[in-house]
Design a protein around this motif. Structure first.
Motif, PDB file in Angstrom:
ATOM      1  N   LEU A   1       0.864  -1.175   0.000  1.00  0.00           N
ATOM      2  CA  LEU A   1       0.000   0.000   0.000  1.00  0.00           C
ATOM      3  C   LEU A   1       0.900   1.224   0.000  1.00  0.00           C
ATOM      4  O   LEU A   1       1.695   1.406   0.926  1.00  0.00           O
ATOM      5  CB  LEU A   1      -0.902   0.004   1.236  1.00  0.00           C
ATOM      6  CG  LEU A   1      -1.854   1.186   1.358  1.00  0.00           C
ATOM      7  CD1 LEU A   1      -2.951   1.111   0.306  1.00  0.00           C
ATOM      8  CD2 LEU A   1      -2.472   1.239   2.759  1.00  0.00           C
TER       9      LEU A   1
ATOM     10  N   ILE B   1      -5.558   9.375   2.690  1.00  0.00           N
ATOM     11  CA  ILE B   1      -5.417   9.128   4.113  1.00  0.00           C
ATOM     12  C   ILE B   1      -4.845  10.383   4.771  1.00  0.00           C
ATOM     13  O   ILE B   1      -4.128  11.149   4.138  1.00  0.00           O
ATOM     14  CB  ILE B   1      -4.507   7.924   4.417  1.00  0.00           C
ATOM     15  CG1 ILE B   1      -3.158   8.047   3.690  1.00  0.00           C
ATOM     16  CG2 ILE B   1      -5.192   6.620   4.062  1.00  0.00           C
ATOM     17  CD1 ILE B   1      -2.165   6.970   4.056  1.00  0.00           C
TER      18      ILE B   1
ATOM     19  N   LEU C   1      -2.786   0.683  -4.195  1.00  0.00           N
ATOM     20  CA  LEU C   1      -2.350  -0.607  -3.688  1.00  0.00           C
ATOM     21  C   LEU C   1      -1.927  -1.504  -4.835  1.00  0.00           C
ATOM     22  O   LEU C   1      -2.631  -1.627  -5.835  1.00  0.00           O
ATOM     23  CB  LEU C   1      -3.479  -1.266  -2.887  1.00  0.00           C
ATOM     24  CG  LEU C   1      -3.102  -2.532  -2.091  1.00  0.00           C
ATOM     25  CD1 LEU C   1      -3.885  -2.565  -0.782  1.00  0.00           C
ATOM     26  CD2 LEU C   1      -3.388  -3.796  -2.875  1.00  0.00           C
TER      27      LEU C   1
ATOM     28  N   PHE D   1      -4.177  -6.225   3.104  1.00  0.00           N
ATOM     29  CA  PHE D   1      -4.644  -4.843   3.239  1.00  0.00           C
ATOM     30  C   PHE D   1      -5.886  -4.568   2.399  1.00  0.00           C
ATOM     31  O   PHE D   1      -6.469  -3.493   2.489  1.00  0.00           O
ATOM     32  CB  PHE D   1      -3.539  -3.862   2.822  1.00  0.00           C
ATOM     33  CG  PHE D   1      -2.213  -4.069   3.504  1.00  0.00           C
ATOM     34  CD1 PHE D   1      -2.133  -4.652   4.757  1.00  0.00           C
ATOM     35  CD2 PHE D   1      -1.037  -3.674   2.881  1.00  0.00           C
ATOM     36  CE1 PHE D   1      -0.909  -4.843   5.391  1.00  0.00           C
ATOM     37  CE2 PHE D   1       0.197  -3.857   3.498  1.00  0.00           C
ATOM     38  CZ  PHE D   1       0.261  -4.452   4.752  1.00  0.00           C
ATOM     39  N   LYS D   2      -6.271  -5.518   1.557  1.00  0.00           N
ATOM     40  CA  LYS D   2      -7.400  -5.348   0.648  1.00  0.00           C
ATOM     41  C   LYS D   2      -8.706  -5.762   1.326  1.00  0.00           C
ATOM     42  O   LYS D   2      -8.716  -6.553   2.273  1.00  0.00           O
ATOM     43  CB  LYS D   2      -7.197  -6.196  -0.612  1.00  0.00           C
ATOM     44  CG  LYS D   2      -6.007  -5.807  -1.463  1.00  0.00           C
ATOM     45  CD  LYS D   2      -5.674  -6.857  -2.495  1.00  0.00           C
ATOM     46  CE  LYS D   2      -6.811  -7.145  -3.445  1.00  0.00           C
ATOM     47  NZ  LYS D   2      -6.422  -8.141  -4.471  1.00  0.00           N
ATOM     48  N   VAL D   3      -9.807  -5.238   0.799  1.00  0.00           N
ATOM     49  CA  VAL D   3     -11.123  -5.751   1.169  1.00  0.00           C
ATOM     50  C   VAL D   3     -11.400  -6.945   0.262  1.00  0.00           C
ATOM     51  O   VAL D   3     -11.639  -6.790  -0.937  1.00  0.00           O
ATOM     52  CB  VAL D   3     -12.216  -4.684   1.001  1.00  0.00           C
ATOM     53  CG1 VAL D   3     -13.589  -5.278   1.325  1.00  0.00           C
ATOM     54  CG2 VAL D   3     -11.937  -3.486   1.897  1.00  0.00           C
TER      55      VAL D   3
ATOM     56  N   ASN E   1      -7.561   3.680   9.834  1.00  0.00           N
ATOM     57  CA  ASN E   1      -7.413   4.274   8.506  1.00  0.00           C
ATOM     58  C   ASN E   1      -6.035   4.031   7.905  1.00  0.00           C
ATOM     59  O   ASN E   1      -5.911   3.536   6.781  1.00  0.00           O
ATOM     60  CB  ASN E   1      -7.701   5.776   8.572  1.00  0.00           C
ATOM     61  CG  ASN E   1      -9.164   6.070   8.847  1.00  0.00           C
ATOM     62  OD1 ASN E   1     -10.038   5.272   8.521  1.00  0.00           O
ATOM     63  ND2 ASN E   1      -9.437   7.210   9.470  1.00  0.00           N
TER      64      ASN E   1
ATOM     65  N   ARG F   1      -5.007  -0.065   8.373  1.00  0.00           N
ATOM     66  CA  ARG F   1      -5.817  -1.088   7.702  1.00  0.00           C
ATOM     67  C   ARG F   1      -6.193  -2.216   8.669  1.00  0.00           C
ATOM     68  O   ARG F   1      -6.285  -3.386   8.296  1.00  0.00           O
ATOM     69  CB  ARG F   1      -5.087  -1.660   6.483  1.00  0.00           C
ATOM     70  CG  ARG F   1      -4.570  -0.637   5.499  1.00  0.00           C
ATOM     71  CD  ARG F   1      -5.663   0.087   4.749  1.00  0.00           C
ATOM     72  NE  ARG F   1      -6.277  -0.764   3.725  1.00  0.00           N
ATOM     73  CZ  ARG F   1      -7.219  -0.328   2.894  1.00  0.00           C
ATOM     74  NH1 ARG F   1      -7.669   0.919   2.989  1.00  0.00           N
ATOM     75  NH2 ARG F   1      -7.738  -1.134   1.987  1.00  0.00           N
ATOM     76  N   THR F   2      -6.480  -1.857   9.914  1.00  0.00           N
ATOM     77  CA  THR F   2      -6.730  -2.865  10.945  1.00  0.00           C
ATOM     78  C   THR F   2      -7.883  -3.791  10.597  1.00  0.00           C
ATOM     79  O   THR F   2      -7.779  -5.016  10.731  1.00  0.00           O
ATOM     80  CB  THR F   2      -6.991  -2.183  12.299  1.00  0.00           C
ATOM     81  OG1 THR F   2      -5.861  -1.390  12.647  1.00  0.00           O
ATOM     82  CG2 THR F   2      -7.225  -3.212  13.387  1.00  0.00           C
ATOM     83  N   SER F   3      -9.011  -3.227  10.171  1.00  0.00           N
ATOM     84  CA  SER F   3     -10.174  -4.081   9.921  1.00  0.00           C
ATOM     85  C   SER F   3      -9.928  -5.021   8.754  1.00  0.00           C
ATOM     86  O   SER F   3     -10.324  -6.197   8.796  1.00  0.00           O
ATOM     87  CB  SER F   3     -11.418  -3.227   9.668  1.00  0.00           C
ATOM     88  OG  SER F   3     -11.249  -2.380   8.547  1.00  0.00           O
ATOM     89  N   GLN F   4      -9.247  -4.543   7.703  1.00  0.00           N
ATOM     90  CA  GLN F   4      -8.948  -5.418   6.574  1.00  0.00           C
ATOM     91  C   GLN F   4      -7.987  -6.532   6.994  1.00  0.00           C
ATOM     92  O   GLN F   4      -8.177  -7.706   6.641  1.00  0.00           O
ATOM     93  CB  GLN F   4      -8.341  -4.611   5.419  1.00  0.00           C
ATOM     94  CG  GLN F   4      -9.293  -3.655   4.741  1.00  0.00           C
ATOM     95  CD  GLN F   4      -9.364  -2.303   5.439  1.00  0.00           C
ATOM     96  OE1 GLN F   4      -8.757  -2.091   6.491  1.00  0.00           O
ATOM     97  NE2 GLN F   4     -10.108  -1.377   4.865  1.00  0.00           N
TER      98      GLN F   4
ATOM     99  N   ARG G   1       2.063  -1.737   9.581  1.00  0.00           N
ATOM    100  CA  ARG G   1       1.018  -2.626   9.068  1.00  0.00           C
ATOM    101  C   ARG G   1       1.511  -4.071   9.028  1.00  0.00           C
ATOM    102  O   ARG G   1       0.787  -5.004   9.404  1.00  0.00           O
ATOM    103  CB  ARG G   1       0.577  -2.179   7.666  1.00  0.00           C
ATOM    104  CG  ARG G   1      -0.319  -0.953   7.647  1.00  0.00           C
ATOM    105  CD  ARG G   1      -0.843  -0.685   6.260  1.00  0.00           C
ATOM    106  NE  ARG G   1       0.191  -0.214   5.355  1.00  0.00           N
ATOM    107  CZ  ARG G   1       0.435   1.076   5.096  1.00  0.00           C
ATOM    108  NH1 ARG G   1      -0.264   2.017   5.689  1.00  0.00           N
ATOM    109  NH2 ARG G   1       1.391   1.419   4.247  1.00  0.00           N
TER     110      ARG G   1
END
Length: 399
Positions: A100, A121, A132, A141-143, A200, A203-206, A386
């Motif tokens: 990223l 960001i 990315l 790091f991707k959805v 943000n 990228r924690t949630s991804q 990350r």
């Protein structure tokens, strides 16, 4: 006014509005930038017919020395774009590895974002574009098409700080529909960050969605607080309204945050289904957040079984005092004697905190205090942090 006349007036007004909307739409630059090519190169474009020079700066370019509030550090390099006869400036990168990346344009000496790339960001007070290159670790790091967790912003009461404060919380896929209890990772940001930083920039949630889906990490709750004790929330998200974020605000590393961290734990354990014991709590952070993680964990040695220090600041500033930083060696020994599952230290070879971490590891070695150590390329950057999260999270709660 007759009915037909009124309808005609409304129709004319609507047509005028539509025309203005279309003018705004078609007045925008119809350019693709950045364009990720099949060979891994990336093409950047900017329409600026009156500009004399256009450069690009980003973390995919060779680094340059730059002055920062923390001293001289490696920063993103620069490269020149070329202009065609229509005023379109272009730059094509070398083939890039999966990652990223972030970048900005510099037009006649003025740094600005790419008007054709809406993805940005904010890091402290600087906004940059991102793109990315997929593959390898960057796929985390991707959805991706996997079950997704939820991200909420909650407000908790901090009696010690005398205010309600904002916190970002990730709950894993299936949390809402299950009755299970979960372990918790408290994940702390660095100087200039806030409760928005890890979700943000990091990228924690991804990362957690993907690791959990691959069976590489246990489903866990991740709590991302604001480490700036004079703020109730991030700039623009708290009661102080819109103001320019600062790199280092008052009272960030004077012991106040560490002394009142239990307010956050009490809120989480009162409002979420968690396994509220040492074996199911972890704390980690980057830079200032690593400093906070170090001192929170050794002041509350029976609270966390997992500690992660990512490019951590180690010792308090000379003007800091108080019980949170006193008897440092004795607290470390008490933490060691009390026992833990993992004490994890990671830092880049060119990080300005490298020597401080080396000295800290020498202290731990002399004490025979066990720890795991990861040394990576690069410096004090989100690119490292990350990756550290992708390596640290799978080690948690496996006992």
């Amino acid at each position: 006014m007759t009915k037909n006349l009124l309808l005609s007036f409304i129709l004319i007004a609507m047509l005028g509005f539509a025309a203005r909307a279309q003018e705004a739409l078609f007045g925008a630059q119809q350019i693709v930038s950045p364009e990720v090519n099949a060979d891994g190169t990336v093409t950047f474009r900017l329409m600026a017919p009156h500009a004399q020079t256009v450069q690009i700066t980003g973390d995919f370019l060779p680094t340059e020395k730059m002055d920062t509030p923390m001293g001289q550090m490696d920063g993103p390099g620069k490269a020149a774009l070329t202009k065609d006869d229509k005023g379109l400036w272009t730059y094509q990168s070398a083939a890039l590895k999966p990652e990223l990346y972030n970048y900005s344009f510099i037009v006649d000496g003025f740094t600005t974002t790419d008007p054709n790339n809406p993805f940005l960001i904010r890091d402290v007070a600087s906004a940059t574009n991102i793109f990315l290159i997929g593959g390898g670790h960057a796929d985390l790091f991707k959805v991706n098409d996997v079950p997704h967790g939820s991200v909420t912003r909650r407000w908790y009461d901090s009696p010690g700080l005398g205010m309600d404060r904002r916190v970002t919380i990730y709950t894993p896929p299936g949390y809402e529909s299950s009755k299970d209890s979960y372990p918790v990772l408290y994940l702390l940001h660095g100087a200039g960050g806030d409760e928005e930083a890890w979700i943000n920039l990091g990228r924690t949630s991804q990362i957690l969605d993907n690791l959990i889906a691959e069976g590489k990490a246990k489903p866990m709750i991740v709590v991302m607080p604001n480490g700036n004790v004079i703020q109730d929330g991030a700039p623009g998200e708290g009661s102080k309204g819109f103001y320019k974020p600062q790199f280092m605000v008052a009272k960030t590393m004077d012991g106040t945050y560490e002394a009142n961290f239990q307010d956050i734990i009490r809120f989480v354990e009162s409002n979420y289904r968690v396994k509220a014991d040492k074996a199911h709590r972890a704390i980690a952070g980057l830079s200032m957040g690593g400093f906070h993680s170090l001192h929170i964990s050794n002041n509350y040695p029976n609270t966390f079984d997992y500690v992660g220090l990512f490019s951590a600041a180690i010792m308090p500033r000379e003007d800091a005092s108080g019980k949170m930083y006193s008897d440092f060696d004795a607290k470390l020994k008490a933490e060691m004697d009390n026992g833990y599952q993992l004490y994890w230290i990671a830092i880049g070879k060119t990080d300005f905190l490298y020597d401080a971490n080396k000295e800290f590891r020498a202290k731990l070695d002399a004490m025979k205090m066990p720890y795991d150590y990861v040394e990576s390329e690069g410096g004090h950057t989100w690119r490292n942090w990350r990756v550290y999260l992708t390596e640290f999270a799978p080690k948690l709660f496996n006992q």
